[in-house]
Structures are given as C-alpha cells and as structure tokens.
Design an enzyme around this catalytic site. Structure first.
Site, PDB file in Angstrom:
ATOM      1  N   GLU A  67      44.634   2.914  -1.435  1.00 29.29           N
ATOM      2  CA  GLU A  67      43.596   1.964  -1.877  1.00 29.29           C
ATOM      3  C   GLU A  67      44.202   0.805  -2.679  1.00 29.29           C
ATOM      4  O   GLU A  67      43.545  -0.209  -2.910  1.00 29.29           O
ATOM      5  CB  GLU A  67      42.532   2.690  -2.716  1.00 29.29           C
ATOM      6  CG  GLU A  67      41.713   3.660  -1.890  1.00 29.29           C
ATOM      7  CD  GLU A  67      40.746   4.515  -2.694  1.00 29.29           C
ATOM      8  OE1 GLU A  67      39.835   5.101  -2.080  1.00 29.29           O
ATOM      9  OE2 GLU A  67      40.895   4.631  -3.942  1.00 29.29           O
TER      10      GLU A  67
ATOM     11  N   HIS B 124      33.873   4.367   2.134  1.00 32.61           N
ATOM     12  CA  HIS B 124      34.312   5.760   2.326  1.00 32.61           C
ATOM     13  C   HIS B 124      33.409   6.518   3.288  1.00 32.61           C
ATOM     14  O   HIS B 124      33.284   7.736   3.201  1.00 32.61           O
ATOM     15  CB  HIS B 124      34.321   6.514   0.998  1.00 32.61           C
ATOM     16  CG  HIS B 124      35.246   5.977  -0.049  1.00 32.61           C
ATOM     17  ND1 HIS B 124      35.021   4.802  -0.724  1.00 32.61           N
ATOM     18  CD2 HIS B 124      36.403   6.479  -0.558  1.00 32.61           C
ATOM     19  CE1 HIS B 124      35.992   4.597  -1.610  1.00 32.61           C
ATOM     20  NE2 HIS B 124      36.832   5.601  -1.524  1.00 32.61           N
TER      21      HIS B 124
ATOM     22  N   HIS C 207      37.877   3.497  -8.894  1.00 30.48           N
ATOM     23  CA  HIS C 207      36.446   3.627  -8.553  1.00 30.48           C
ATOM     24  C   HIS C 207      35.994   5.084  -8.376  1.00 30.48           C
ATOM     25  O   HIS C 207      35.060   5.357  -7.620  1.00 30.48           O
ATOM     26  CB  HIS C 207      36.134   2.783  -7.302  1.00 30.48           C
ATOM     27  CG  HIS C 207      36.843   3.222  -6.047  1.00 30.48           C
ATOM     28  ND1 HIS C 207      37.315   2.324  -5.108  1.00 30.48           N
ATOM     29  CD2 HIS C 207      37.139   4.449  -5.542  1.00 30.48           C
ATOM     30  CE1 HIS C 207      37.863   2.986  -4.100  1.00 30.48           C
ATOM     31  NE2 HIS C 207      37.762   4.283  -4.345  1.00 30.48           N
TER      32      HIS C 207
ATOM     33  N   HIS D 255      46.647   8.792  -5.849  1.00 28.28           N
ATOM     34  CA  HIS D 255      45.870  10.028  -5.719  1.00 28.28           C
ATOM     35  C   HIS D 255      45.846  10.485  -4.271  1.00 28.28           C
ATOM     36  O   HIS D 255      45.990   9.695  -3.347  1.00 28.28           O
ATOM     37  CB  HIS D 255      44.448   9.921  -6.274  1.00 28.28           C
ATOM     38  CG  HIS D 255      43.501   8.957  -5.617  1.00 28.28           C
ATOM     39  ND1 HIS D 255      43.726   7.612  -5.518  1.00 28.28           N
ATOM     40  CD2 HIS D 255      42.273   9.147  -5.058  1.00 28.28           C
ATOM     41  CE1 HIS D 255      42.692   7.016  -4.942  1.00 28.28           C
ATOM     42  NE2 HIS D 255      41.797   7.929  -4.634  1.00 28.28           N
TER      43      HIS D 255
HETATM   44  C1  DHB Z   1      38.173  10.401  -6.192  1.00 26.59           C
HETATM   45  C2  DHB Z   1      38.867   9.188  -6.107  1.00 26.59           C
HETATM   46  C3  DHB Z   1      38.456   8.210  -5.184  1.00 26.59           C
HETATM   47  O1  DHB Z   1      39.091   7.012  -5.029  1.00 26.59           O
HETATM   48  C4  DHB Z   1      37.345   8.431  -4.374  1.00 26.59           C
HETATM   49  O2  DHB Z   1      36.972   7.439  -3.542  1.00 26.59           O
HETATM   50  C5  DHB Z   1      36.666   9.630  -4.448  1.00 26.59           C
HETATM   51  C6  DHB Z   1      37.078  10.622  -5.359  1.00 26.59           C
HETATM   52  C7  DHB Z   1      38.567  11.439  -7.191  1.00 26.59           C
HETATM   53  O3  DHB Z   1      39.636  11.380  -7.821  1.00 26.59           O
HETATM   54  O4  DHB Z   1      37.772  12.392  -7.385  1.00 26.59           O
HETATM   55 FE    FE Z   2      38.318   5.957  -3.151  1.00 30.69          FE
END
Ligand code: DHB
Ligand code: FE
Length: 288
Positions: free
Chosen positions: A240, A59, A12, A193
C-alpha cells in the site's frame, strides 16, 4: 489557479475506526498513535485545504477481483461508505467536486493515464479512516473530496515508478485547474504489514524508516524498486506504500517535512503519519 498546499501519508487500519467509535484515543494502546495527529491538525488549520485528493486502495467494497482497475477516479457529487464487515459504523456521505474531478480526468487521459471513470463510487476504510483522523469532529465534512484508487490488491500491480509518474500527472493536473482552491493530497495505507499467509504479522521497521526518509528527500529512490520487491520488504499489504509514492509524486514544488510519527503495531500494521508542506514551484523560484 489551484494550489497544492501539501501532502499527508497515513495508515488506514480499520481497528482505528472502532477505537474512535469507542472513544479510546487516550487508552495506553492507542495514545502513541492518536497523539501523533495534533501537529497534523495544527498544520491543517494553517494551510486550510478546500479539497482533498485521496490516493488509496479499495479492499473489495467498490471493486472486486473480477473487475479491478489499476487506476480509478471518482467523479460523483458525493461518495457513500457502506458496511465492509469490519464492524465499523457506516460513515455519512462525503461531498465530491465533480467539476474538479472531470478536469483531472481530462488532463490525466490527455497525459496517457487512461483512468477508470466512476460516476458512482463506494469508499472504504482506506478513505474514511484517514478522513476521521484528520478531521476528528463527528461527521466533519470541511473539505470536498476526490477519491483516486490504485490497485495494490490484485497482481500484477502497477510499479512504484508508474505510481510516482501517476502522482506527478495528478499534481500537474491539479495545478492547471482554474479555480482559487487549496488542495491537500492524501496517500493512505501501510506501512509494512502482512495480514495472511506464512508471513502474517510481518513488519519491517528498518525498511519503513528508510521509506519515510526517502519520501521527504529522495522519492525517486523508492521508484527504483519493483512492486514485488516492496511486497518482499514490506509484506503483501505493505505494498500500500504505492499510494504514498503517488501522493509524493503529486507534490510539484519545494517539499519539507512538517511532522512524522511511527508506531508499532496498530493491529497487524506498522502505523505511520507523514505531513509534508509543498511550496508551489513559482513561489519557490521567487524565494530563491
Ligand atoms: C489492517 C491493515 C490494513 O491496511 C487493512 O486494510 C485492513 C486491516 C490491520 O492491520 O488489521
Ligand atoms: Fe489496507
């Protein structure tokens, strides 16, 4: 009764929304990502969901660190998006299904999941971006939506085992709803991530591919990790993955993989798409 037609897991990342707004889907950076969605669109045309239950994490738009429910569910007529500071165009509202939401709430509380009930709920990019990816016509609203948020932000986080059981309770609650509706369960976020700290930019391809495999054939294997072990393996935002684990828990029948895509990186994230077909248990027994 309501039928669960299947589940989809998707990334997302907010930058996807900006790419859509600028029409960059065929740009060399974006094509390997957007190109993965054609097969998902084809499958959606076949299974024709009426309602999508979206398992995602907020978020900081609707909930903030001062008040953070572990599990929260929307029971509104419609859900508004708002400016989150990512430069995304604010999306038109999404229609809800309050009667279905209240059925899920009653069943979940009955089954010892004491969810926070939200008769108003702002939905953030973790809800809006997957919607735009799956139904790309501008402002398309072909399905009613039920947002369910899982805390993946403020520790302590729920365990993967708890999220899997939450998904199972959601699946049973959906299937006990007395209405002729097709339901899609969507889990959003991940995969690996980390956006900040010493490991900012961290991605773990081996772990992601293992998860994508286990989500199809052996989701209980993922339920044996702790949330902190997932943070370690996938990054502080890679957790997540809990939303995907809950999505898989909701698929109560015979599950098979329709399509998958994995591409590194999109922004800071290992992007992934997984489309799972669910043949309801009763039908499965007849077929067997
Ligand atoms: C990014 C990834 C995410 O899951 C998010 O909520 C906000 C930013 C990203 O990789 O930039
Ligand atoms: Fe996210």
């Amino acid at each position: 009764m309501a039928r669960i037609v299947g589940g989809i897991g998707t990334t997302h990342v907010p930058a996807i929304g900006n790419a859509i707004a600028k029409g960059l889907q065929n740009d060399p950076y974006w094509q390997p990502f957007f190109g993965g969605f054609g097969k998902a669109h084809e499958w959606l045309r076949q299974v024709r969901p009426d309602v999508v239950v979206v398992l995602y994490n907020d978020h900081g738009l609707n909930f903030f660190l001062d008040k953070m429910p572990t599990f929260a569910i929307g029971a509104a007529k419609e859900y508004q998006h708002a400016d989150e500071g990512w430069g995304l165009p604010v999306a038109q509202p999404y229609p809800g299904d309050p009667a279905f939401s209240w059925h899920l709430i009653e069943q979940l509380v009955e089954n010892e999941f004491d969810v926070t009930i939200c008769q108003e709920m702002l939905v953030d990019h973790a809800f809006t971006i997957p919607h735009a990816l799956l139904w790309p016509e501008p402002n398309a609203r072909p399905v009613r939506t039920i947002p369910i948020s899982i805390n993946t932000v403020q520790h302590p986080l729920p365990s993967p085992a708890r999220c899997f059981k939450f998904g199972q309770a959601i699946g049973r609650a959906i299937e006990s709803y007395d209405a002729d509706v097709n339901v899609l369960v969507l889990g959003t976020g991940g995969l690996s991530h980390q956006l900040d700290g010493e490991r900012a930019g961290f991605i773990n391809k081996d772990f992601d591919l293992m998860c994508l495999d286990k989500l199809v054939s052996d989701p209980q294997a993922l339920a044996r990790y702790s949330s902190l072990q997932i943070v370690e393996a996938a990054g502080s935002q890679g957790v997540e993955l809990l939303n995907w684990i809950a999505m898989r828990g909701a698929l109560t029948g015979a599950v098979s993989k329709v399509h998958g895509n994995y591409h590194i990186p999109i922004s800071n994230t290992a992007s992934a798409l997984l489309v799972l077909d669910n043949q309801p248990a009763e039908q499965f027994r007849k077929a067997g």
